[in-house]
Design a protein around this motif. Structure first.
Motif, mmCIF file in Angstrom:
data_model
loop_
_atom_site.group_PDB
_atom_site.id
_atom_site.type_symbol
_atom_site.label_atom_id
_atom_site.label_comp_id
_atom_site.label_asym_id
_atom_site.label_seq_id
_atom_site.Cartn_x
_atom_site.Cartn_y
_atom_site.Cartn_z
ATOM 1 N N ARG A 16 0.829 -1.212 0.000
ATOM 2 C CA ARG A 16 0.000 0.000 0.000
ATOM 3 C C ARG A 16 0.860 1.257 0.000
ATOM 4 O O ARG A 16 0.582 2.212 -0.723
ATOM 5 N N GLY A 17 1.904 1.264 0.803
ATOM 6 C CA GLY A 17 2.799 2.417 0.847
ATOM 7 C C GLY A 17 3.486 2.654 -0.484
ATOM 8 O O GLY A 17 3.618 3.799 -0.933
ATOM 9 N N LEU A 19 2.413 1.765 -3.514
ATOM 10 C CA LEU A 19 1.450 2.235 -4.511
ATOM 11 C C LEU A 19 1.030 3.681 -4.269
ATOM 12 O O LEU A 19 0.920 4.465 -5.207
ATOM 13 N N ILE A 20 0.811 4.023 -3.015
ATOM 14 C CA ILE A 20 0.392 5.392 -2.699
ATOM 15 C C ILE A 20 1.507 6.382 -3.029
ATOM 16 O O ILE A 20 1.267 7.412 -3.668
ATOM 17 N N LEU A 21 2.728 6.075 -2.607
ATOM 18 C CA LEU A 21 3.828 7.008 -2.878
ATOM 19 C C LEU A 21 4.127 7.083 -4.373
ATOM 20 O O LEU A 21 4.436 8.162 -4.894
ATOM 21 N N ALA A 22 4.018 5.975 -5.082
ATOM 22 C CA ALA A 22 4.242 5.995 -6.529
ATOM 23 C C ALA A 22 3.200 6.869 -7.220
ATOM 24 O O ALA A 22 3.527 7.657 -8.112
ATOM 25 N N TRP A 63 9.336 8.749 -12.419
ATOM 26 C CA TRP A 63 8.970 9.210 -11.073
ATOM 27 C C TRP A 63 8.270 8.087 -10.308
ATOM 28 O O TRP A 63 8.552 7.854 -9.131
ATOM 29 N N GLY A 64 7.325 7.416 -10.945
ATOM 30 C CA GLY A 64 6.580 6.358 -10.274
ATOM 31 C C GLY A 64 7.440 5.164 -9.915
ATOM 32 O O GLY A 64 7.380 4.653 -8.793
ATOM 33 N N PRO A 69 10.298 1.710 -4.315
ATOM 34 C CA PRO A 69 11.021 1.153 -3.160
ATOM 35 C C PRO A 69 10.930 2.022 -1.907
ATOM 36 O O PRO A 69 10.877 1.502 -0.791
ATOM 37 N N PHE A 70 10.889 3.333 -2.101
ATOM 38 C CA PHE A 70 10.788 4.222 -0.943
ATOM 39 C C PHE A 70 9.418 4.092 -0.277
ATOM 40 O O PHE A 70 9.308 4.087 0.940
ATOM 41 N N GLY A 71 8.378 3.983 -1.079
ATOM 42 C CA GLY A 71 7.042 3.777 -0.525
ATOM 43 C C GLY A 71 6.929 2.452 0.191
ATOM 44 O O GLY A 71 6.281 2.346 1.235
ATOM 45 N N ALA A 72 7.548 1.420 -0.359
ATOM 46 C CA ALA A 72 7.519 0.109 0.291
ATOM 47 C C ALA A 72 8.235 0.159 1.640
ATOM 48 O O ALA A 72 7.757 -0.399 2.634
ATOM 49 N N ALA A 73 9.372 0.827 1.671
ATOM 50 C CA ALA A 73 10.104 0.946 2.937
ATOM 51 C C ALA A 73 9.312 1.758 3.962
ATOM 52 O O ALA A 73 9.225 1.376 5.134
#
Length: 85
Positions: A16-17, A19-22, A63-64, A69-73
């Motif tokens: 979820r993190g 996908l949201i950050l992407a 960008w996406g 990886p940052f959103g996943a972390a």
């Protein structure tokens, strides 16, 4: 007492993190690229949609993909902080 979330919860929050950050990065990155493209002359306001697409599509994808990886972390670590009730 330490709270250790289950592996399924950590994975769910990480996905979820990511996908949201992407999504947020794609929207803001596309806007950023369009503004910079307009100011540098790479894009003109009266350009056709082909020129806009040729500039924005690769940028939005980069960008996406870069944000995944940052959103996943962030999602993984957030699963350790917030408790589901």
């Amino acid at each position: 007492m330490a709270h250790d979330p289950s592996p399924a919860r950590r994975l769910r929050w990480a996905v979820r993190g990511a996908l949201i950050l992407a999504f947020v990065a794609m929207v803001l990155g596309g806007l950023f690229t369009a503004v910079i493209g307009l100011f540098t002359g790479q894009l003109s306001p009266d350009a056709g949609w082909e020129q806009w697409l040729s500039v924005l599509l690769p940028s939005i994808l980069i960008w996406g993909i870069g944000a995944l990886p940052f959103g996943a972390a962030l999602g993984f670590f957030a699963s350790h902080i917030w408790r589901e009730g």
